[in-house]
Design a protein around this motif. Structure first.
Motif, mmCIF file in Angstrom:
data_model
loop_
_atom_site.group_PDB
_atom_site.id
_atom_site.type_symbol
_atom_site.label_atom_id
_atom_site.label_comp_id
_atom_site.label_asym_id
_atom_site.label_seq_id
_atom_site.Cartn_x
_atom_site.Cartn_y
_atom_site.Cartn_z
ATOM 1 N N LEU A 286 0.830 -1.097 0.101
ATOM 2 C CA LEU A 286 -0.067 -0.045 0.029
ATOM 3 C C LEU A 286 0.956 1.171 0.239
ATOM 4 C CD1 LEU A 286 -2.798 0.996 0.249
ATOM 5 C CD2 LEU A 286 -2.872 1.079 2.654
ATOM 6 N N GLN A 287 1.954 1.120 0.648
ATOM 7 C CA GLN A 287 2.781 2.266 0.978
ATOM 8 C C GLN A 287 3.491 2.614 -0.495
ATOM 9 O OE1 GLN A 287 2.510 4.215 3.285
ATOM 10 N NE2 GLN A 287 4.081 5.564 3.009
ATOM 11 N N TYR B 232 2.552 1.742 -3.480
ATOM 12 C CA TYR B 232 1.438 2.181 -4.324
ATOM 13 C C TYR B 232 1.316 3.667 -4.113
ATOM 14 C CZ TYR B 232 -3.244 3.112 -6.509
ATOM 15 O OH TYR B 232 -4.117 3.948 -7.395
ATOM 16 N N ARG B 233 1.068 4.205 -2.849
ATOM 17 C CA ARG B 233 0.730 5.648 -2.714
ATOM 18 C C ARG B 233 2.111 6.218 -3.025
ATOM 19 N NH1 ARG B 233 -1.503 5.357 3.583
ATOM 20 N NH2 ARG B 233 -3.388 4.600 2.891
ATOM 21 N N MET B 234 3.387 5.981 -2.921
ATOM 22 C CA MET B 234 4.484 6.513 -3.357
ATOM 23 C C MET B 234 4.647 6.651 -5.025
ATOM 24 S SD MET B 234 7.236 4.844 -0.902
ATOM 25 C CE MET B 234 8.684 5.422 -1.938
ATOM 26 N N TYR B 235 4.042 5.456 -5.699
ATOM 27 C CA TYR B 235 3.914 5.785 -7.084
ATOM 28 C C TYR B 235 3.029 6.571 -7.743
ATOM 29 C CZ TYR B 235 2.491 4.117 -11.827
ATOM 30 O OH TYR B 235 2.266 4.260 -13.354
ATOM 31 N N ARG B 236 1.893 6.583 -6.754
ATOM 32 C CA ARG B 236 0.851 7.456 -7.337
ATOM 33 C C ARG B 236 1.140 9.014 -7.277
ATOM 34 N NH1 ARG B 236 -4.780 7.084 -4.388
ATOM 35 N NH2 ARG B 236 -3.421 7.966 -2.867
ATOM 36 N N GLN B 237 1.891 9.385 -6.108
ATOM 37 C CA GLN B 237 2.313 10.648 -5.852
ATOM 38 C C GLN B 237 3.333 11.095 -6.942
ATOM 39 O OE1 GLN B 237 0.991 12.876 -3.717
ATOM 40 N NE2 GLN B 237 2.235 14.371 -4.529
ATOM 41 N N TRP B 238 4.321 9.843 -7.322
ATOM 42 C CA TRP B 238 5.437 10.331 -8.223
ATOM 43 C C TRP B 238 4.730 10.685 -9.630
ATOM 44 C CZ3 TRP B 238 6.302 7.254 -12.478
ATOM 45 C CH2 TRP B 238 7.402 7.651 -13.333
ATOM 46 N N LYS B 239 3.752 9.921 -9.930
ATOM 47 C CA LYS B 239 3.089 10.001 -11.217
ATOM 48 C C LYS B 239 2.500 11.339 -11.386
ATOM 49 C CE LYS B 239 -0.224 7.642 -14.217
ATOM 50 N NZ LYS B 239 -0.646 6.592 -14.465
#
Length: 87
Positions: free
Chosen positions: A19-20, A22-29
């Motif tokens: 989950l962490q 995924y959140r990091m990937y979404r913020q990076w995107k």
């Protein structure tokens, strides 16, 4: 009983780690998309030269008439009057 508890803890740790990530990937995107948007806004597009005053303006802000570019409607009108003087 101990084995079940250990598996549950491992599953919970893996779930929260995923989950962490995924959140990091979404913020990076999102950050990357914002950077690309701001970069394209700063560029403003290709520059063109006003046929009347010879000032360069972004193509998005310029006016086009009879194959010529103009920085304002006043310069466009003056240029067209000069090309086709009223008799």
């Amino acid at each position: 009983m101990n084995l079940l508890l250990i598996r549950l803890i491992i599953f919970a740790v893996l779930f929260f780690a995923g989950l962490q990530l995924y959140r990091m990937y979404r913020q990076w995107k999102l950050d990357r998309e914002e950077a690309l948007d701001s970069e394209s806004q700063q560029e403003g597009g290709q520059m063109v030269r006003c046929a009347w005053c010879k000032v360069h303006v972004p193509e998005a802000d310029a006016l086009r008439e009879q194959g010529e570019w103009f920085c304002s409607s006043a310069h466009r009108d003056r240029f067209l009057q000069e090309q086709h003087p009223e008799e």
